[in-house]
Scaffold this active site. Structure first.
Site, mmCIF file in Angstrom:
data_model
loop_
_atom_site.group_PDB
_atom_site.id
_atom_site.type_symbol
_atom_site.label_atom_id
_atom_site.label_comp_id
_atom_site.label_asym_id
_atom_site.label_seq_id
_atom_site.Cartn_x
_atom_site.Cartn_y
_atom_site.Cartn_z
ATOM 1 N N ASP A 38 -9.089 -7.359 -7.315
ATOM 2 C CA ASP A 38 -9.649 -6.352 -8.201
ATOM 3 C C ASP A 38 -11.104 -6.107 -7.808
ATOM 4 O OD1 ASP A 38 -10.452 -4.885 -10.755
ATOM 5 O OD2 ASP A 38 -8.403 -5.458 -11.271
ATOM 6 N N ASP A 62 -12.849 -4.027 -2.940
ATOM 7 C CA ASP A 62 -12.847 -2.606 -3.263
ATOM 8 C C ASP A 62 -11.740 -1.932 -2.460
ATOM 9 O OD1 ASP A 62 -13.316 0.048 -3.786
ATOM 10 O OD2 ASP A 62 -15.473 -0.022 -3.372
ATOM 11 N N TYR A 161 -1.751 12.196 -10.104
ATOM 12 C CA TYR A 161 -1.110 10.945 -10.489
ATOM 13 C C TYR A 161 0.405 11.039 -10.348
ATOM 14 C CZ TYR A 161 0.111 6.854 -13.330
ATOM 15 O OH TYR A 161 0.612 5.652 -13.776
#
Length: 254
Positions: A38, A62, A161
């Protein structure tokens, strides 16, 4: 290194989130070692503290960086764990402006590219990194977390998305088709309404309206999603590949 004699290593992206922790918890119950990937360092350490296991490795990476797959592989190696043979592509982004999605006439190229990078390209790069070792070990499990928005009516999800989550289904089938005799399976889960970083972006009214349309009358829990992931990563699921499992409380049925 004989994977049959070592603890299997699982990589879970988006590992610091509510769903990531639930997935990790279920994998730990299987006896896996879990790498939580994460960007949010504080949230990662909080997640690791909640899981409270020496078999958890929190890793700040990242995923917007092209080198992220190499960084994960190097960190696992430096930690002395076996190379990952379980990959759960759980990280996802749903670009919004002022809390709202944009239709196809207004979606920006920046948002479109970010959604496809995190939701599709990173799962491809991580698979590309870890599949060769899975082949050499004769065992591997990849689970891609898609969405009901990529499988059915996208409702208010927006084109970036919805399209990227639909693309995950194609990526899943392609990987499953390419390695059917190497002991590797690749499957997808399409969650319904769950509490997560993504659903925190929508209003409580919208969240509640989706719950109201769910036959079970509630949102799913992280452990329920994690249990579905754990099944796909188990030896019991060795004859299941290229599949998509709806975990949505009956919101859509097929």
């Amino acid at each position: 290194m004989n994977s049959a004699l070592t603890r299997r290593t699982a990589v879970v992206t988006g590992g610091a989130g509510y769903l990531g922790v639930g997935i990790a918890r279920q994998l730990l119950r299987q006896g896996r070692r879990v790498v939580l990937v994460d960007l949010r360092e504080a949230a990662l350490h909080e997640a690791a503290g909640e899981l409270n296991s020496e078999d958890v490795l929190p890793l700040v990476v990242d995923l917007r960086e092209k080198s992220s797959a190499d960084l994960v592989a190097s960190a696992v190696r430096d930690h002395g764990w076996a190379p990952p043979t379980i990959l759960v592509n759980n990280a996802g982004v749903s670009p919004r402006r002022n809390g709202q999605t944009s239709d196809v006439t207004k979606v920006t190229l920046e948002d479109w590219e970010l959604a496809f990078w995190i939701n599709v390209t990173i799962p491809m790069l991580l698979s590309q990194k870890f599949v060769p070792n899975m082949v050499s070990q004769g065992w591997g499990r990849i689970v891609n977390i898609s969405s009901r928005a990529g499988r059915y009516n996208p409702n208010q999800a927006g084109p970036a998305y919805a399209a990227s989550k639909a693309a995950m289904l194609g990526l899943t089938r392609s990987i499953a088709n390419d390695f059917p005799r190497s002991g590797i399976t690749c499957n997808t889960i399409a969650p319904g309404i769950f509490k997560s970083l993504l659903t925190q972006q929508i209003s409580s009214e919208v969240f509640d309206s989706i719950v109201a349309k769910t036959p079970m009358g509630r949102s799913g829990s992280a452990d329920e999603l994690g249990a579905a992931v754990a099944f796909f990563t188990s030896d019991d699921a060795s004859f299941v590949t290229g599949a998509c499992l709806d975990v949505n409380g009956g919101h859509t049925m097929s």
